[in-house]
Design a protein around this motif. Structure first.
Motif, PDB file in Angstrom:
ATOM      1  N   UNK A 299       0.828  -1.202   0.000  1.00 28.77           N
ATOM      2  CA  UNK A 299       0.000   0.000   0.000  1.00 28.77           C
ATOM      3  C   UNK A 299       0.864   1.253   0.000  1.00 28.77           C
ATOM      4  N   UNK A 300       2.123   1.086   0.454  1.00 29.02           N
ATOM      5  CA  UNK A 300       3.022   2.242   0.499  1.00 29.02           C
ATOM      6  C   UNK A 300       3.357   2.724  -0.904  1.00 29.02           C
ATOM      7  N   UNK A 301       3.293   1.823  -1.883  1.00 27.90           N
ATOM      8  CA  UNK A 301       3.675   2.256  -3.229  1.00 27.90           C
ATOM      9  C   UNK A 301       2.547   2.163  -4.232  1.00 27.90           C
ATOM     10  N   UNK A 302       1.668   1.215  -4.044  1.00 27.05           N
ATOM     11  CA  UNK A 302       0.617   1.051  -5.051  1.00 27.05           C
ATOM     12  C   UNK A 302      -0.608   1.849  -4.645  1.00 27.05           C
TER      13      UNK A 302
END
Lengths: 317, 500
Positions: A36-39
């Motif tokens: 979730x940090x990147x997507x």
């Protein structure tokens, strides 16, 4: 003494190893998905799968741990999922900021705590004792988030004397030892210092008042030693305990108070931890936890080694 | 925000981040009109001066590129740069492929199948299916300089510190997690959008009270999302609160699957009638507008639904009674909510308000409270998944961006997007709506598109697909030093409009 030091160092190794396991595994217990940090939240399954593979998150956890540990002992804590920057660089930058903050807070807290505690212990049941006790209770029990806000409102907003947030006038990203930079330290350091101040005041007060009733102090006085000379003896006897407590407090402050660093947007380890947790940035969280835990281990080791130097009885035991 | 969003081209940290390091440093082929405040804005030419679908093959789009545009590093913008950038995010074998940027933008440009350079100033993009809404995907895709990437040793982490786009600002300085200094690009190609301020410093301050203190102390001049309870203090101290209609809605998304307590339309309608939205707005100190559907009523896609969403307890109780519920036999449902987080407004107080309101009409709602990141997992998995249906969760509270037809409408109602294939969370399946969505995809006339979108939205409201509560207003607090800031009805705020 050498054997004592060697033993202490050897004891620290399994502790350090346990710390690496805990730092790595704790993150897996938290709910949520590190990707979730990147997507984006609505990223389709194929994007998530390719990212998992790119970051090695599709491998078995023990394999991930082994690779992480191997790199960690070489000083490479991986890459932050969220920022793409080196975790070692991120953590070291935060550590230097927190070191500065914790250094000032610890110095102020230990100094004031020792003075207040000694005065209270010497003048038990006097108004000084009551004042010191009140201050120490406030220091330990006051919510630091709230205290930080109150100090900001008074000194930044009402009086306009000090900045409300940040770690320097900024721009360069480098710290300079001048007034322009130091003023940013005052409020967060003051807020943080009340923790060690409270604990050390109570510790020193109890030790000193207890010590004053010991037979050896009476004997010293009976022998006609001056008050200053007696104080030196008391200080020497209380020092190991104070040192142990102060060591723990400094270690605690090194973790950075998440709340205090958040209130002042101080880019230290507490702020970094908060960010890493908030973003589910696993490598960053694992790396920060590891470095902080190692600080505790090393600090305790130093305290364990220094204590018998001050009080040789401890080494003999 | 906890950090400066990515500066390499495709910003991370969601839609709101595009206004900081996206549309400041870079440009898309097709832009969103964001320097106006009195209407929702529309697609406008960006680095492409025009675009059109191939008359013979509706999957092919031709983009005519703007001539004479230069990147900040002085290299020229041409078709090769567009192809290079598409490879950067879509071709994982290309040397410039960047997994991080790709992750940001791939979900936002799902239609692209292939692309090619026609000549130096023309690019052809082919979509997977006929998709008339494709242009709406392109404001998310930003063009960075291939020459700068080469110059930085083909290292994206170096490009992050020394980025180069074609945008109205250049990055002067970046201190990770602390600040980014943007300076005016005096040679910007769009002379109507030359920045009015020479330098803008972006400072991430995640804590709301710290932001307010920094504003009051004069350390910053503009802050985002001031907490509602400090508004009177800010106003009385001479600070200005700017807000506008924002494509962001705060709803309960119902599961309409068989067995869900919300499967009965009467219950869904009753829930919508049980909420005093003016009171919710009051709770937020005016930082919201009542929702009467997925879209704001001013949207060209709102339509004319026959079900009028308003506060009517008597009507709500009547509907509940008709559905077989009473005080003695209330409807029981579990809703998954976030404890807080970006875009969730005042999640817990608002949810408690809704809980009490629904209790008034014999709907007993209990909450599963999780962190926002965890909520996303439940969202992507859909109502049918074990983690939701298995735990008795039949509705999810997640604020939605509604900026374009896909993000705002079609992805929630198209049966092809039923989770886990998309975010049609509740499993809504209406063949008539599917048919209309298909028509929208194949209608290249904007008026026809808008008309069909309005019809779909009408159906959503008439079916009470969600419990719509309020729309966000994206508030900003401005110090008296700020003379001008045009707040667009969008997440893409144009920082060139700031004048000190």
């Amino acid at each position: 003494m050498l054997i004592y030091i060697l033993k202490r160092v050897l004891y620290a190794i399994p502790i350090a190893l346990s710390v690496t396991v805990v730092s790595f595994m704790l993150v897996y217990l938290a709910p949520g998905d590190p990707l979730n940090a990147i997507a984006p939240a609505d990223a389709p399954a194929d994007v998530i799968a390719s990212l998992k593979s790119a970051y090695g998150l599709d491998r078995p956890v023990p394999v991930q741990y082994g690779m992480w540990l191997l790199r960690a002992v070489q000083g490479d804590l991986g890459t932050s999922i969220a920022s793409g920057r080196s975790v070692t660089g991120e953590v070291m930058s935060a550590v230097s900021n927190t070191l500065m903050l914790a250094g000032f807070a610890s110095f102020a807290g230990v100094l004031v705590g020792c003075i207040l505690g000694a005065l209270a212990g010497y003048h038990r049941d006097s108004w000084i004792d009551r004042l010191a006790t009140a201050l120490s209770v406030i220091g330990v029990s006051i919510p630091h988030y709230w205290l930080g806000l109150v100090l900001t409102i008074i000194f930044s907003i009402w009086l306009g004397w000090l900045p409300a947030m940040g770690a320097g006038p900024g721009g360069s990203g480098e710290w300079l030892w001048d007034f322009e930079h130091l003023q940013y330290l005052v409020l967060p350091a003051l807020t943080l210092s009340v923790i060690p101040m409270g604990i050390i005041t109570r510790t020193v007060r109890a030790l000193v008042s207890d010590m004053l009733e010991q037979e050896f102090v009476m004997a010293l006085r009976a022998r006609g030693l001056s008050g200053r000379a007696v104080f030196r003896h008391i200080a020497k006897n209380t020092a190991p305990t104070v040192l142990a407590v102060a060591g723990l407090q400094i270690g605690y402050l090194m973790g950075g108070s998440i709340l205090v660093e958040t209130v002042f947007a101080w880019p230290g380890t507490g702020f970094l931890l908060n960010t890493a947790i908030f973003q589910r940035d696993m490598p960053l969280l694992q790396g920060t936890l590891l470095v902080l835990c190692m600080f505790f281990v090393v600090l305790n080791l130093i305290v364990d080694i220094v204590q018998p130097m001050i009080d040789p009885r401890m080494g003999r035991n | 925000m906890t950090d400066i969003p990515l500066t390499t081209g495709q910003p991370d940290r969601g839609a709101g981040a595009y206004q900081f390091t996206g549309h400041t440093l870079y440009d898309p082929l097709i832009a969103w009109e964001a320097n106006i405040s009195n209407h929702p804005g529309k697609l406008v030419p960006g680095l492409a001066t025009s675009w059109k679908v191939d008359a013979k093959d509706h999957k092919k789009w031709l983009f005519t590129l703007r001539q004479g545009v230069k990147f900040h590093d002085s290299s020229e913008f041409k078709a090769d740069a567009v192809i290079w950038n598409l490879d950067k995010v879509l071709a994982d074998k290309s040397p410039q492929f960047d997994a991080k940027q790709s992750a940001q933008v791939r979900p936002r440009i799902p239609s692209i199948a292939s692309y090619r350079k026609v000549n130096d100033y023309t690019v052809e993009i082919t979509t997977k299916d006929v998709d008339a809404l494709f242009p709406y995907q392109l404001p998310w895709f930003l063009i960075s300089s291939p020459a700068q990437w080469e110059k930085m040793g083909k290292d994206w982490s170096q490009v992050a510190i020394h980025p180069s786009g074609t945008g109205p600002f250049k990055l002067d300085k970046l201190v990770p997690r602390e600040r980014a200094d943007l300076v005016k690009n005096k040679d910007y190609w769009d002379k109507t959008r030359i920045a009015k301020t020479d330098r803008i410093v972006l400072i991430p301050i995640p804590d709301a009270m710290t932001r307010v203190n920094a504003l009051l102390n004069g350390q910053v001049d503009i802050i985002e999302t001031p907490p509602p309870d400090v508004l009177p203090q800010l106003k009385s101290a001479g600070f200005r609160i700017v807000q506008n209609i924002t494509p962001h809605v705060w709803p309960y998304h119902f599961s309409t699957l068989p067995g869900s307590p919300w499967a009965d339309i009467r219950v869904r309608k009753a829930a919508n009638l049980a909420i005093d939205r003016d009171a919710v707005v009051k709770l937020l100190n005016g930082l919201a507008t009542p929702a009467t559907g997925q879209m704001d009523i001013t949207s060209p896609w709102f339509g004319k639904p026959t079900f009028k969403i308003h506060y009517d307890l008597a009507a709500a109780r009547k509907l509940m009674a008709e559905a077989g519920y009473s005080k003695e036999h209330p409807l029981v449902a579990k809703v998954i909510i976030a404890q807080g987080g970006t875009g969730q407004m005042l999640s817990l107080p608002m949810n408690e308000f809704i809980q009490q309101s629904l209790a008034e009409v014999n709907i007993q709602v209990s909450f599963e409270v999780v962190e926002l990141e965890n909520l996303y997992l439940h969202w992507r998995s859909g109502a049918k998944a074990d983690m939701n249906a298995g735990k008795g969760i039949s509705a999810i509270n997640l604020a939605y961006v509604t900026a374009d037809p896909f993000y705002g409408i079609t992805r929630f109602v198209d049966s092809h997007y039923i989770a886990p294939n998309g975010v049609n969370w509740g499993g809504y399946n209406n063949p008539k709506v599917d048919e209309m969505v298909d028509k929208i995809r194949t209608s290249f006339d904007t008026k026809v598109q808008d008309g069909l979108l309005a019809k779909v939205h009408e159906t959503m409201v008439n079916d009470a697909l969600m419990l719509w509560v309020v729309h966000d207003v994206n508030p900003h607090a401005l110090s008296p030093k700020v003379k001008e800031f045009v707040q667009a009805q969008h997440w893409f705020q144009d920082l060139t409009t700031i004048r000190m």
